[in-house]
Design a protein around this motif. Sequence first.
Motif, mmCIF file in Angstrom:
data_model
loop_
_atom_site.group_PDB
_atom_site.id
_atom_site.type_symbol
_atom_site.label_atom_id
_atom_site.label_comp_id
_atom_site.label_asym_id
_atom_site.label_seq_id
_atom_site.Cartn_x
_atom_site.Cartn_y
_atom_site.Cartn_z
ATOM 1 N N GLY A 119 0.796 -1.222 0.000
ATOM 2 C CA GLY A 119 0.000 0.000 0.000
ATOM 3 C C GLY A 119 0.826 1.269 0.000
ATOM 4 N N ARG A 120 2.128 1.154 0.268
ATOM 5 C CA ARG A 120 3.016 2.329 0.271
ATOM 6 C C ARG A 120 4.044 2.279 -0.846
ATOM 7 N NH1 ARG A 120 6.404 3.106 4.399
ATOM 8 N NH2 ARG A 120 6.603 0.898 4.905
ATOM 9 N N PHE A 121 4.523 1.089 -1.177
ATOM 10 C CA PHE A 121 5.557 0.919 -2.202
ATOM 11 C C PHE A 121 4.932 0.298 -3.451
ATOM 12 C CE2 PHE A 121 9.518 0.361 0.748
ATOM 13 C CZ PHE A 121 9.183 1.537 1.406
ATOM 14 N N THR A 122 5.490 0.665 -4.607
ATOM 15 C CA THR A 122 5.051 0.093 -5.875
ATOM 16 C C THR A 122 6.267 -0.286 -6.706
ATOM 17 O OG1 THR A 122 3.057 1.460 -5.884
ATOM 18 C CG2 THR A 122 3.698 0.442 -7.964
ATOM 19 N N ILE A 123 6.309 -1.533 -7.142
ATOM 20 C CA ILE A 123 7.377 -1.983 -8.018
ATOM 21 C C ILE A 123 6.865 -1.972 -9.454
ATOM 22 C CG2 ILE A 123 6.788 -4.440 -7.757
ATOM 23 C CD1 ILE A 123 9.820 -5.024 -7.886
ATOM 24 N N SER A 124 7.730 -1.575 -10.366
ATOM 25 C CA SER A 124 7.372 -1.575 -11.783
ATOM 26 C C SER A 124 8.640 -1.821 -12.588
ATOM 27 C CB SER A 124 6.711 -0.252 -12.189
ATOM 28 O OG SER A 124 7.602 0.833 -11.990
ATOM 29 N N ARG A 125 8.453 -2.091 -13.861
ATOM 30 C CA ARG A 125 9.609 -2.319 -14.715
ATOM 31 C C ARG A 125 9.324 -1.785 -16.114
ATOM 32 N NH1 ARG A 125 10.928 -8.400 -14.653
ATOM 33 N NH2 ARG A 125 12.453 -7.838 -16.274
ATOM 34 N N ASP A 126 10.389 -1.391 -16.782
ATOM 35 C CA ASP A 126 10.323 -0.955 -18.172
ATOM 36 C C ASP A 126 11.320 -1.822 -18.932
ATOM 37 O OD1 ASP A 126 10.536 0.294 -20.650
ATOM 38 O OD2 ASP A 126 10.302 2.292 -19.824
ATOM 39 N N ASN A 127 10.823 -2.836 -19.602
ATOM 40 C CA ASN A 127 11.719 -3.766 -20.288
ATOM 41 C C ASN A 127 12.448 -3.112 -21.464
ATOM 42 O OD1 ASN A 127 11.125 -5.769 -18.477
ATOM 43 N ND2 ASN A 127 9.687 -6.838 -19.821
ATOM 44 N N ALA A 128 11.875 -2.068 -22.000
ATOM 45 C CA ALA A 128 12.551 -1.359 -23.096
ATOM 46 C C ALA A 128 13.764 -0.583 -22.587
ATOM 47 C CB ALA A 128 11.581 -0.419 -23.791
ATOM 48 N N ASN A 180 15.388 -1.587 -19.712
ATOM 49 C CA ASN A 180 16.171 -2.505 -18.870
ATOM 50 C C ASN A 180 16.251 -2.005 -17.429
ATOM 51 O OD1 ASN A 180 16.591 -3.957 -21.188
ATOM 52 N ND2 ASN A 180 18.737 -3.381 -21.421
ATOM 53 N N THR A 181 15.142 -1.515 -16.921
ATOM 54 C CA THR A 181 15.150 -0.883 -15.606
ATOM 55 C C THR A 181 13.940 -1.332 -14.792
ATOM 56 O OG1 THR A 181 16.278 1.062 -16.510
ATOM 57 C CG2 THR A 181 15.211 1.320 -14.377
ATOM 58 N N VAL A 182 14.180 -1.543 -13.519
ATOM 59 C CA VAL A 182 13.101 -1.800 -12.561
ATOM 60 C C VAL A 182 13.096 -0.666 -11.556
ATOM 61 C CG1 VAL A 182 14.555 -3.235 -11.066
ATOM 62 C CG2 VAL A 182 12.067 -3.508 -11.020
ATOM 63 N N TYR A 183 11.901 -0.322 -11.086
ATOM 64 C CA TYR A 183 11.738 0.817 -10.188
ATOM 65 C C TYR A 183 11.067 0.382 -8.888
ATOM 66 C CZ TYR A 183 12.291 3.224 -14.662
ATOM 67 O OH TYR A 183 12.751 3.647 -15.887
ATOM 68 N N LEU A 184 11.322 1.154 -7.855
ATOM 69 C CA LEU A 184 10.585 0.991 -6.601
ATOM 70 C C LEU A 184 10.157 2.372 -6.149
ATOM 71 C CD1 LEU A 184 9.659 -1.107 -4.486
ATOM 72 C CD2 LEU A 184 11.675 -0.457 -3.147
ATOM 73 N N GLN A 185 8.881 2.657 -6.315
ATOM 74 C CA GLN A 185 8.325 3.925 -5.834
ATOM 75 C C GLN A 185 7.940 3.750 -4.376
ATOM 76 O OE1 GLN A 185 7.898 6.982 -7.428
ATOM 77 N NE2 GLN A 185 7.319 7.687 -5.386
ATOM 78 N N MET A 186 8.504 4.573 -3.517
ATOM 79 C CA MET A 186 8.294 4.457 -2.082
ATOM 80 C C MET A 186 7.616 5.724 -1.576
ATOM 81 S SD MET A 186 11.912 2.711 -0.930
ATOM 82 C CE MET A 186 12.842 4.192 -1.241
ATOM 83 N N ASN A 187 6.394 5.574 -1.098
ATOM 84 C CA ASN A 187 5.626 6.698 -0.563
ATOM 85 C C ASN A 187 5.381 6.498 0.926
ATOM 86 O OD1 ASN A 187 5.414 7.717 -3.208
ATOM 87 N ND2 ASN A 187 3.504 6.608 -3.571
#
Length: 126
Positions: free
Chosen positions: A66-75, A77-84
């Motif tokens: 509910g606070r963090f969101t993981i996502s990725r952009d395969n184009a 080559n990066t994965v993200y962690l949005q931390m709120n």
Amino acid sequence: QVQLVESGGGLVQAGGSLRLSCAASGRTFSNYAMGWFRQTPGKEREFVAAISRSGIVTNYADSVKGRFTISRDNAKNTVYLQMNSLEPEDTAVYYCAADFRTLHSVTVGREEYDYWGQGTQVTVSS
């Protein structure tokens, strides 16, 4: 071989946000699931979040749901962690990791991950 480089860590006040990035190189990025883990001194490295190869499946530790969101952009080559809504308890070194063996889902066990980045420090002040 896979190289993983994290960025985006820093110092933030409680309630603030940060976005971590992990850039991958060396093999086809869409061929592996990705995870984020964190570690504080004297404690074991713990699971935070993971995302499947396609990005369809995600999983989170209860402490960040509910606070963090993981996502990725395969184009990219990066994965993200949005931390709120960051809390002082989120202070840790954050690591990204690559898992080549899990095909369509994700795993939370750190022993399942094959490659690791060097980590980025996140510090949340109260």
